[in-house]
Design a protein around this motif. Structure first.
Motif, short mmCIF file in Angstrom:
data_model
loop_
_atom_site.label_atom_id
_atom_site.label_comp_id
_atom_site.label_asym_id
_atom_site.label_seq_id
_atom_site.Cartn_x
_atom_site.Cartn_y
_atom_site.Cartn_z
N ALA A 71 0.83 -1.21 0.00
CA ALA A 71 0.00 0.00 0.00
C ALA A 71 0.86 1.25 0.00
O ALA A 71 0.59 2.21 -0.75
CB ALA A 71 -0.94 -0.01 1.20
N VAL A 72 1.90 1.27 0.82
CA VAL A 72 2.79 2.45 0.87
C VAL A 72 3.51 2.60 -0.46
O VAL A 72 3.54 3.69 -1.05
CB VAL A 72 3.80 2.34 2.03
CG1 VAL A 72 4.83 3.46 1.95
CG2 VAL A 72 3.09 2.37 3.37
N ARG A 73 4.09 1.54 -0.96
CA ARG A 73 4.87 1.62 -2.20
C ARG A 73 3.99 1.93 -3.40
O ARG A 73 4.42 2.68 -4.30
CB ARG A 73 5.67 0.34 -2.38
CG ARG A 73 6.84 0.29 -1.40
CD ARG A 73 7.54 -1.01 -1.30
NE ARG A 73 7.92 -1.62 -2.57
CZ ARG A 73 8.47 -2.82 -2.67
NH1 ARG A 73 8.70 -3.53 -1.57
NH2 ARG A 73 8.79 -3.30 -3.83
N GLU A 74 2.79 1.40 -3.44
CA GLU A 74 1.89 1.73 -4.56
C GLU A 74 1.54 3.21 -4.54
O GLU A 74 1.51 3.86 -5.58
CB GLU A 74 0.63 0.86 -4.50
CG GLU A 74 0.89 -0.56 -4.95
CD GLU A 74 -0.30 -1.49 -4.75
OE1 GLU A 74 -1.31 -1.09 -4.11
OE2 GLU A 74 -0.21 -2.63 -5.22
N THR A 75 1.29 3.75 -3.36
CA THR A 75 0.95 5.17 -3.25
C THR A 75 2.12 6.05 -3.67
O THR A 75 1.96 6.98 -4.47
CB THR A 75 0.52 5.52 -1.81
OG1 THR A 75 -0.64 4.74 -1.48
CG2 THR A 75 0.21 7.00 -1.67
N VAL A 76 3.30 5.79 -3.13
CA VAL A 76 4.45 6.66 -3.37
C VAL A 76 5.07 6.43 -4.74
O VAL A 76 5.26 7.37 -5.51
CB VAL A 76 5.51 6.49 -2.25
CG1 VAL A 76 6.78 7.27 -2.57
CG2 VAL A 76 4.93 6.93 -0.91
N PHE A 77 5.41 5.19 -5.05
CA PHE A 77 6.16 4.93 -6.28
C PHE A 77 5.26 4.85 -7.52
O PHE A 77 5.55 5.48 -8.53
CB PHE A 77 7.01 3.67 -6.15
CG PHE A 77 8.06 3.77 -5.08
CD1 PHE A 77 8.95 4.84 -5.05
CD2 PHE A 77 8.16 2.83 -4.09
CE1 PHE A 77 9.91 4.95 -4.07
CE2 PHE A 77 9.12 2.93 -3.09
CZ PHE A 77 10.00 3.99 -3.08
N ILE A 78 4.19 4.09 -7.44
CA ILE A 78 3.37 3.87 -8.63
C ILE A 78 2.44 5.06 -8.90
O ILE A 78 2.42 5.60 -10.00
CB ILE A 78 2.59 2.54 -8.51
CG1 ILE A 78 3.60 1.38 -8.46
CG2 ILE A 78 1.61 2.37 -9.66
CD1 ILE A 78 3.01 0.03 -8.10
N ALA A 79 1.71 5.51 -7.87
CA ALA A 79 0.76 6.62 -8.09
C ALA A 79 1.45 7.98 -8.18
O ALA A 79 1.21 8.73 -9.12
CB ALA A 79 -0.29 6.63 -6.99
N GLU A 80 2.34 8.31 -7.22
CA GLU A 80 2.97 9.64 -7.21
C GLU A 80 4.09 9.78 -8.23
O GLU A 80 4.20 10.81 -8.89
CB GLU A 80 3.56 9.94 -5.82
CG GLU A 80 2.55 10.27 -4.77
CD GLU A 80 3.22 10.57 -3.42
OE1 GLU A 80 4.38 11.04 -3.41
OE2 GLU A 80 2.58 10.33 -2.40
N GLN A 81 4.96 8.76 -8.32
CA GLN A 81 6.16 8.90 -9.14
C GLN A 81 6.05 8.18 -10.48
O GLN A 81 7.01 8.19 -11.26
CB GLN A 81 7.38 8.40 -8.36
CG GLN A 81 7.62 9.23 -7.12
CD GLN A 81 8.87 8.81 -6.35
OE1 GLN A 81 9.52 7.82 -6.67
NE2 GLN A 81 9.21 9.58 -5.34
N ASN A 82 4.91 7.57 -10.75
CA ASN A 82 4.65 6.91 -12.04
C ASN A 82 5.63 5.80 -12.39
O ASN A 82 5.98 5.60 -13.55
CB ASN A 82 4.59 7.94 -13.17
CG ASN A 82 3.47 8.92 -12.97
OD1 ASN A 82 2.34 8.53 -12.72
ND2 ASN A 82 3.79 10.20 -13.03
#
Length: 158
Positions: A33-44
């Motif tokens: 959940a943390v990595r999806e939010t930061v890396f995938i959603a925020e940083q594409n």
């Protein structure tokens, strides 16, 4: 160990957090959940590049709010490499990243790891330098983001 969040960002003294060493097998949903939010959603970061198959064998650090929500994480590989360090936006600047990094350094010191490495996004280099990491590579692109390799040599272990 609980850490008190800084009130300057609208968080109160009850908004503390703690860092736990966890495994992928027991805490994958929170870590993801943390990595999806930061890396995938925020940083594409492309999904296929974020999930590289190294998580199952790694140790992980998980930052949890006083309410029990996942707010940050880091991945610790057996070769002394810190990676996938992320903190959710509302918790940035409140010491969560520093607590994660200190816990990672402590973990590797307990493992008698003489060199700790990481791949830093360019904007985060000064943060890591405050913890004794030194740049040891030229800039390179990883998942569309410029990075530089950094290392911290544990003089007492060399």
């Amino acid at each position: 160990m609980p850490v008190t969040a800084n009130a300057r960002k609208g968080l109160t003294l009850q908004d503390s957090f703690n860092i736990q060493q966890v495994s992928w097998q027991t805490h994958a949903p929170q870590l993801m959940a943390v990595r999806e939010t930061v890396f995938i959603a925020e940083q594409n970061v492309p999904v296929a590049l974020e999930w590289d198959g190294l998580d199952e064998a790694a140790q992980h650090l998980l930052a949890l709010s006083a309410a029990g929500g996942a707010i940050g994480c880091a991945r610790l590989l057996g070769n002394g490499s810190i990676g996938r360090m992320a903190v959710l936006k509302p918790w940035r600047g409140l010491g969560v990243g520093a607590a994660l990094l200190n816990a990672a350094i402590d973990y590797y010191q307990q493992q008698a790891q003489p060199v700790i490495t990481l791949s830093a996004q360019l904007h985060a280099i000064a943060f890591y330098e405050r913890f004794g990491f030194k740049v040891c590579s030229e800039a390179y692109e990883d998942v569309g983001i410029l990075h530089r390799d950094m290392q911290r040599i544990e003089a007492s272990l060399v």
